[in-house]
Design a protein around this motif. Structure first.
Motif, PDB file in Angstrom:
ATOM      1  N   THR A 289       0.836  -1.198   0.000  1.00 12.25           N
ATOM      2  CA  THR A 289       0.000   0.000   0.000  1.00 12.25           C
ATOM      3  C   THR A 289       0.874   1.252   0.000  1.00 12.25           C
ATOM      4  OG1 THR A 289      -0.081   0.156   2.403  1.00 12.25           O
ATOM      5  CG2 THR A 289      -1.743  -1.248   1.337  1.00 12.25           C
ATOM      6  N   LEU A 290       0.242   2.382  -0.267  1.00 12.85           N
ATOM      7  CA  LEU A 290       0.970   3.640  -0.210  1.00 12.85           C
ATOM      8  C   LEU A 290       1.495   3.922   1.193  1.00 12.85           C
ATOM      9  CD1 LEU A 290      -1.285   5.941  -2.443  1.00 12.85           C
ATOM     10  CD2 LEU A 290       0.967   5.022  -3.009  1.00 12.85           C
ATOM     11  N   ASP A 291       0.725   3.560   2.207  1.00 12.31           N
ATOM     12  CA  ASP A 291       1.186   3.749   3.584  1.00 12.31           C
ATOM     13  C   ASP A 291       2.419   2.895   3.871  1.00 12.31           C
ATOM     14  OD1 ASP A 291      -0.737   5.630   4.173  1.00 12.31           O
ATOM     15  OD2 ASP A 291      -2.161   4.178   5.030  1.00 12.31           O
ATOM     16  N   GLU A 292       2.416   1.653   3.383  1.00 13.23           N
ATOM     17  CA  GLU A 292       3.578   0.779   3.576  1.00 13.23           C
ATOM     18  C   GLU A 292       4.797   1.321   2.835  1.00 13.23           C
ATOM     19  OE1 GLU A 292       1.302  -3.520   4.241  1.00 13.23           O
ATOM     20  OE2 GLU A 292       1.749  -2.806   2.208  1.00 13.23           O
ATOM     21  N   LEU A 293       4.583   1.872   1.638  1.00 17.65           N
ATOM     22  CA  LEU A 293       5.694   2.477   0.905  1.00 17.65           C
ATOM     23  C   LEU A 293       6.246   3.671   1.674  1.00 17.65           C
ATOM     24  CD1 LEU A 293       7.467   2.685  -1.621  1.00 17.65           C
ATOM     25  CD2 LEU A 293       5.659   4.052  -2.690  1.00 17.65           C
ATOM     26  N   LYS A 294       5.368   4.464   2.264  1.00 21.76           N
ATOM     27  CA  LYS A 294       5.798   5.636   3.027  1.00 21.76           C
ATOM     28  C   LYS A 294       6.662   5.211   4.219  1.00 21.76           C
ATOM     29  CE  LYS A 294       2.772   8.809   3.336  1.00 21.76           C
ATOM     30  NZ  LYS A 294       1.568   9.618   3.697  1.00 21.76           N
ATOM     31  N   GLN A 299      14.598   3.452   2.296  1.00 19.48           N
ATOM     32  CA  GLN A 299      15.446   2.411   1.692  1.00 19.48           C
ATOM     33  C   GLN A 299      15.429   2.438   0.169  1.00 19.48           C
ATOM     34  OE1 GLN A 299      13.704  -1.802   1.734  1.00 19.48           O
ATOM     35  NE2 GLN A 299      12.528  -0.807   3.375  1.00 19.48           N
ATOM     36  N   TYR A 300      14.537   3.243  -0.415  1.00 20.41           N
ATOM     37  CA  TYR A 300      14.462   3.306  -1.873  1.00 20.41           C
ATOM     38  C   TYR A 300      15.091   4.566  -2.444  1.00 20.41           C
ATOM     39  CZ  TYR A 300      11.248  -0.537  -1.130  1.00 20.41           C
ATOM     40  OH  TYR A 300      10.688  -1.739  -0.734  1.00 20.41           O
ATOM     41  N   ASP A 301      15.732   5.363  -1.604  1.00 16.34           N
ATOM     42  CA  ASP A 301      16.443   6.539  -2.100  1.00 16.34           C
ATOM     43  C   ASP A 301      17.530   6.113  -3.086  1.00 16.34           C
ATOM     44  OD1 ASP A 301      14.938   8.251  -0.648  1.00 16.34           O
ATOM     45  OD2 ASP A 301      16.468   8.726   0.860  1.00 16.34           O
ATOM     46  N   LEU A 305      13.046   2.128  -8.936  1.00 18.35           N
ATOM     47  CA  LEU A 305      11.983   1.480  -8.163  1.00 18.35           C
ATOM     48  C   LEU A 305      10.815   1.111  -9.072  1.00 18.35           C
ATOM     49  CD1 LEU A 305      10.704   0.632  -5.458  1.00 18.35           C
ATOM     50  CD2 LEU A 305       9.877   2.995  -5.231  1.00 18.35           C
ATOM     51  N   LYS A 306      10.404  -0.154  -8.983  1.00 16.09           N
ATOM     52  CA  LYS A 306       9.237  -0.632  -9.726  1.00 16.09           C
ATOM     53  C   LYS A 306       8.145  -0.945  -8.700  1.00 16.09           C
ATOM     54  CE  LYS A 306       7.969  -3.899 -13.379  1.00 16.09           C
ATOM     55  NZ  LYS A 306       8.442  -5.033 -14.205  1.00 16.09           N
ATOM     56  N   PRO A 307       7.228   0.009  -8.454  1.00 13.39           N
ATOM     57  CA  PRO A 307       6.227  -0.193  -7.405  1.00 13.39           C
ATOM     58  C   PRO A 307       4.904  -0.730  -7.961  1.00 13.39           C
ATOM     59  CG  PRO A 307       6.293   2.119  -8.034  1.00 13.39           C
ATOM     60  CD  PRO A 307       7.226   1.383  -8.955  1.00 13.39           C
ATOM     61  N   GLU A 324       5.850  11.618  -4.706  1.00  6.14           N
ATOM     62  CA  GLU A 324       5.924  12.463  -3.513  1.00  6.14           C
ATOM     63  C   GLU A 324       6.428  11.682  -2.304  1.00  6.14           C
ATOM     64  OE1 GLU A 324       1.977  13.934  -3.210  1.00  6.14           O
ATOM     65  OE2 GLU A 324       2.233  15.490  -4.756  1.00  6.14           O
ATOM     66  N   ILE A 325       6.145  10.370  -2.263  1.00  4.09           N
ATOM     67  CA  ILE A 325       6.592   9.541  -1.140  1.00  4.09           C
ATOM     68  C   ILE A 325       8.067   9.195  -1.276  1.00  4.09           C
ATOM     69  CG2 ILE A 325       6.308   7.282  -0.031  1.00  4.09           C
ATOM     70  CD1 ILE A 325       3.344   7.413  -0.812  1.00  4.09           C
ATOM     71  N   VAL A 326       8.528   8.900  -2.515  1.00  3.81           N
ATOM     72  CA  VAL A 326       9.928   8.512  -2.749  1.00  3.81           C
ATOM     73  C   VAL A 326      10.524   9.456  -3.796  1.00  3.81           C
ATOM     74  CG1 VAL A 326       9.901   6.091  -2.039  1.00  3.81           C
ATOM     75  CG2 VAL A 326       9.010   6.717  -4.271  1.00  3.81           C
ATOM     76  N   PRO A 327      10.758  10.708  -3.432  1.00  2.81           N
ATOM     77  CA  PRO A 327      11.207  11.706  -4.418  1.00  2.81           C
ATOM     78  C   PRO A 327      12.603  11.454  -4.965  1.00  2.81           C
ATOM     79  CG  PRO A 327      11.297  12.610  -2.187  1.00  2.81           C
ATOM     80  CD  PRO A 327      10.606  11.291  -2.081  1.00  2.81           C
ATOM     81  N   HIS A 328      13.395  10.649  -4.265  1.00  7.68           N
ATOM     82  CA  HIS A 328      14.769  10.414  -4.702  1.00  7.68           C
ATOM     83  C   HIS A 328      14.934   9.070  -5.405  1.00  7.68           C
ATOM     84  CE1 HIS A 328      15.767  13.991  -2.504  1.00  7.68           C
ATOM     85  NE2 HIS A 328      15.358  13.473  -1.360  1.00  7.68           N
ATOM     86  N   ALA A 329      13.829   8.435  -5.779  1.00  7.45           N
ATOM     87  CA  ALA A 329      13.866   7.198  -6.555  1.00  7.45           C
ATOM     88  C   ALA A 329      13.478   7.487  -8.003  1.00  7.45           C
ATOM     89  CB  ALA A 329      12.913   6.159  -5.962  1.00  7.45           C
TER      90      ALA A 329
END
Length: 414
Positions: A289-294, A299-301, A305-307, A324-329
């Protein structure tokens, strides 16, 4: 003690779903050069697929020659052509950077007789030992296509012909062999039956694989073609795929990439030491889920990433929410998870995607073709697929007209 460094399948020019990987290639090639400088091998072997395309860009040509020149400054460096490489380019490389130029680089772009570069000899340990290397670049199945056959090369044709080629090289390898001084090596760009393929590899019909028992008995066989680093099982001598230095697709996200260092003395078993590579951006899969990704975002910086997002309806804003959750991926194909229909039936293991020839074979069976007719048709189909690997595509009509005009020029007279 003599030392070999084995690397393979660089695939320079490879992109990941349209994303450049130049930064990753520069990093991992620098790491390979650093390992060579630290380990000081007597010989370096690259077992094929230097490039991802038979028409590499100028930037990738420079990248390859810079890295190979740095390796050759450490030890003589031999590069055999893979199925992605152009034999003509390799001939050019050999002309401008080969042994005639004194740079310690040896390019084997196509099958050569033993006396003409098929077997190479190098001094090691200050001349006290000698390394003899038999080199077999990728050999296209069409090379063995009997002209009398309308259905292409058969497995028997290919297996027998490959055994013959290897036997000729190994016979030459043993000529003048000194068991107290010589170390015999073999390098080839082949698929060996029973090894684990990577999902990123181009489909190869199993009929044109090499049985493990057909590999020549040497101190070490340096193999290329398979992107997943691994030994060949069931042999009485070590044969190993070095694998690609970067993961080529998300199916290789968890692979441990490496080069291989081999220590050898005449008449003794060799010591094989894979050296792990850590450079280049990591490939990561995520399902949740998006919450789990947040919660796991840190760790995904810096990764590709293939979500796959669960609990979300298809939404044009989903990619934006993930970004917005993983801006550096670097996001690759972000998608919502899809629930399977209740009446959906799979007739195969969902983790095994069938090869194109197998899919075509199944289609022909559903259309009612006999087994013999289907196999003949599939063989011809594979032959056509393999033609796509040929380095010279058929010319377009416009290209032919332009070439004719250029060859038949005229000048206006006064």
């Amino acid at each position: 003690m003599s030392r070999l460094l084995h690397t393979s399948d660089w695939h320079l020019g490879h992109t990941l779903y349209g994303h450049s990987r130049e930064e990753d290639f520069d990093a991992v090639l620098a790491e390979i050069v650093a390992i060579a400088q630290e380990s000081q091998p007597d010989l370096i072997v690259h077992s094929g697929d230097l490039f991802h395309s038979s028409r590499p860009t100028g930037r990738d040509l420079i990248r390859a020659m810079r890295a190979l020149t740095e390796l050759a400054a450490v030890a003589p460096t031999v590069v055999v052509a893979g199925n992605h490489d152009s034999p003509t380019y390799f001939e050019f490389f050999d002309l401008v950077s080969g042994p005639s130029r004194g740079r310690g680089l040896f390019f084997v772009g196509q099958l050569r007789p033993a006396h003409d570069g098929g077997v190479l000899t190098f001094d090691a340990c200050g001349g006290e030992q000698r390394i003899r290397l038999a080199a077999l670049p990728f050999v296209h199945p069409n090379r063995f296509w009997p002209r009398s056959s309308a259905s292409g090369t058969s497995y028997a044709d290919y297996a027998e012909a490959m055994r013959g080629l290897q036997a000729e090289l190994v016979e030459a390898l043993h000529k003048g062999y000194d068991p107290d001084r010589d170390i015999l090596l073999f390098t080839a760009h082949v698929f060996v039956t029973g090894t684990k393929r990577s999902p990123s590899e181009r489909a190869v019909d199993e009929a044109f694989e090499t049985p493990p028992g057909d590999l020549p008995v040497v101190s070490y066989a340096a193999l290329g073609h398979n992107h997943r680093p691994q030994p060949v099982q069931g042999l009485k001598f070590p044969a190993r795929y070095a694998g690609s230095p970067l993961p080529m697709d998300f199916g290789e996200a968890d692979d441990s990439k490496s080069v291989v260092i081999v220590d050898a003395d005449p008449g003794r078993p060799v010591r094989v030491l894979p050296r792990r590579l850590s450079s280049g951006r990591r490939l990561a899969n995520f399902t949740g889920t998006l919450d789990e990704l947040k919660a796991a975002a840190a760790q995904y910086d810096g990764t590709f990433l293939k979500p796959v997002i669960t609990g979300e309806e298809p939404d044009v804003l989903l990619s934006q929410k993930i970004a917005e959750i993983v801006p550096h991926a670097i996001l690759v194909k972000p998608t919502p998870a899809r629930e399977a229909a209740a009446d959906a039936v799979l007739d195969c293991d969902p983790g095994d995607e069938p090869d194109l020839p197998d899919s075509f074979r199944a289609y022909l069976a559903r259309e009612g073709l006999s087994s013999a007719a289907a196999e003949s048709t599939v063989t011809a189909f594979i032959h056509l697929l393999n033609e796509l690997d040929d380095e010279t595509p058929p010319p377009a009509p416009a290209e032919e007209m332009l070439r004719t005009a250029l060859e038949d020029t005229w000048t206006e007279t006064s």
